[in-house]
Motif scaffolding. Structure first.
Motif, PDB file in Angstrom:
ATOM      1  N   ARG A   1       0.213  -0.629   2.813  1.00  0.00           N
ATOM      2  CA  ARG A   1       0.875   0.280   1.867  1.00  0.00           C
ATOM      3  C   ARG A   1      -0.075   1.361   1.397  1.00  0.00           C
ATOM      4  O   ARG A   1       0.311   2.527   1.256  1.00  0.00           O
ATOM      5  CB  ARG A   1       1.400  -0.512   0.660  1.00  0.00           C
ATOM      6  N   ASN A   2      -1.326   0.989   1.162  1.00  0.00           N
ATOM      7  CA  ASN A   2      -2.314   1.958   0.700  1.00  0.00           C
ATOM      8  C   ASN A   2      -2.582   3.010   1.773  1.00  0.00           C
ATOM      9  O   ASN A   2      -2.707   4.197   1.477  1.00  0.00           O
ATOM     10  CB  ASN A   2      -3.616   1.249   0.317  1.00  0.00           C
ATOM     11  N   ARG A   3      -2.675   2.574   3.054  1.00  0.00           N
ATOM     12  CA  ARG A   3      -2.877   3.510   4.159  1.00  0.00           C
ATOM     13  C   ARG A   3      -1.734   4.513   4.227  1.00  0.00           C
ATOM     14  O   ARG A   3      -1.948   5.717   4.376  1.00  0.00           O
ATOM     15  CB  ARG A   3      -2.959   2.728   5.474  1.00  0.00           C
TER      16      ARG A   3
ATOM     17  N   TRP B   1      -2.434 -12.441   3.935  1.00  0.00           N
ATOM     18  CA  TRP B   1      -1.242 -11.687   4.297  1.00  0.00           C
ATOM     19  C   TRP B   1      -0.960 -10.616   3.247  1.00  0.00           C
ATOM     20  O   TRP B   1      -0.666  -9.466   3.576  1.00  0.00           O
ATOM     21  CB  TRP B   1      -0.048 -12.637   4.437  1.00  0.00           C
ATOM     22  N   ARG B   2      -1.052 -11.006   1.969  1.00  0.00           N
ATOM     23  CA  ARG B   2      -0.796 -10.053   0.884  1.00  0.00           C
ATOM     24  C   ARG B   2      -1.831  -8.929   0.880  1.00  0.00           C
ATOM     25  O   ARG B   2      -1.498  -7.774   0.657  1.00  0.00           O
ATOM     26  CB  ARG B   2      -0.781 -10.775  -0.458  1.00  0.00           C
ATOM     27  N   LYS B   3      -3.106  -9.271   1.128  1.00  0.00           N
ATOM     28  CA  LYS B   3      -4.149  -8.241   1.189  1.00  0.00           C
ATOM     29  C   LYS B   3      -3.862  -7.244   2.307  1.00  0.00           C
ATOM     30  O   LYS B   3      -4.010  -6.037   2.139  1.00  0.00           O
ATOM     31  CB  LYS B   3      -5.525  -8.872   1.399  1.00  0.00           C
ATOM     32  N   GLU B   4      -3.449  -7.774   3.456  1.00  0.00           N
ATOM     33  CA  GLU B   4      -3.138  -6.903   4.600  1.00  0.00           C
ATOM     34  C   GLU B   4      -1.940  -6.006   4.290  1.00  0.00           C
ATOM     35  O   GLU B   4      -1.945  -4.819   4.624  1.00  0.00           O
ATOM     36  CB  GLU B   4      -2.867  -7.746   5.845  1.00  0.00           C
TER      37      GLU B   4
ATOM     38  N   TYR C   1       6.351  -9.437  -2.556  1.00  0.00           N
ATOM     39  CA  TYR C   1       5.812  -9.374  -1.213  1.00  0.00           C
ATOM     40  C   TYR C   1       5.486 -10.777  -0.732  1.00  0.00           C
ATOM     41  O   TYR C   1       4.509 -11.376  -1.155  1.00  0.00           O
ATOM     42  CB  TYR C   1       4.565  -8.497  -1.163  1.00  0.00           C
ATOM     43  N   ALA C   2       6.343 -11.293   0.120  1.00  0.00           N
ATOM     44  CA  ALA C   2       6.118 -12.615   0.683  1.00  0.00           C
ATOM     45  C   ALA C   2       6.650 -12.626   2.109  1.00  0.00           C
ATOM     46  O   ALA C   2       7.687 -12.028   2.394  1.00  0.00           O
ATOM     47  CB  ALA C   2       6.829 -13.677  -0.142  1.00  0.00           C
TER      48      ALA C   2
ATOM     49  N   ALA D   1      -1.987   8.544   3.533  1.00  0.00           N
ATOM     50  CA  ALA D   1      -1.557   9.519   4.539  1.00  0.00           C
ATOM     51  C   ALA D   1      -0.536  10.489   3.946  1.00  0.00           C
ATOM     52  O   ALA D   1      -0.611  11.703   4.182  1.00  0.00           O
ATOM     53  CB  ALA D   1      -0.960   8.797   5.743  1.00  0.00           C
ATOM     54  N   ALA D   2       0.387   9.980   3.159  1.00  0.00           N
ATOM     55  CA  ALA D   2       1.383  10.844   2.514  1.00  0.00           C
ATOM     56  C   ALA D   2       0.709  11.809   1.552  1.00  0.00           C
ATOM     57  O   ALA D   2       1.062  12.995   1.483  1.00  0.00           O
ATOM     58  CB  ALA D   2       2.417   9.997   1.778  1.00  0.00           C
ATOM     59  N   SER D   3      -0.291  11.324   0.823  1.00  0.00           N
ATOM     60  CA  SER D   3      -1.020  12.173  -0.115  1.00  0.00           C
ATOM     61  C   SER D   3      -1.778  13.270   0.623  1.00  0.00           C
ATOM     62  O   SER D   3      -1.787  14.429   0.197  1.00  0.00           O
ATOM     63  CB  SER D   3      -1.984  11.321  -0.937  1.00  0.00           C
TER      64      SER D   3
END
Length: 96
Positions: free
Chosen positions: A66-68, A58-61, A42-43, A72-74
């Motif tokens: 991805r976590n959001r 940027w990586r945290k965002e 991820y860059a 949502a999928a879960s």
């Protein structure tokens, strides 16, 4: 008289194994199915123009994003399963 004085016990001895320590095929640790797969990198496209702090943010965002999406999928998967089970309940109630 104390409990230790009434019931003396000898310290337990550890069992020593004379065999060389080689992993058994039965007890070998199972490898992940992703073991030989390359990791995602991820860059941003303009990594050279970013400072270390900007890159970290940027990586945290990206991770939050991805976590959001994963959450949502879960939730959608859980809702679908609940709907399926509720349908099963109404079906069973209709039978009896």
């Amino acid at each position: 008289m104390t409990a230790a004085a009434r019931n003396p016990t000898a310290p337990k001895k550890r069992k020593i194994d004379d065999r060389p320590s080689q992993p058994d095929e039965q007890h070998a640790k199972k490898k992940s199915p992703l073991f030989n797969q390359p990791q995602k990198f991820y860059a941003p496209t303009s990594i050279s123009s970013m400072s270390r702090e900007e890159l970290s943010e940027w990586r945290k965002e990206q991770r939050r994003k991805r976590n959001r999406e994963s959450a949502a999928a879960s939730r959608n998967k859980t809702r679908a399963r609940i709907d399926e089970l509720e349908g099963e309940v109404t079906q069973w109630k209709g039978r009896y």
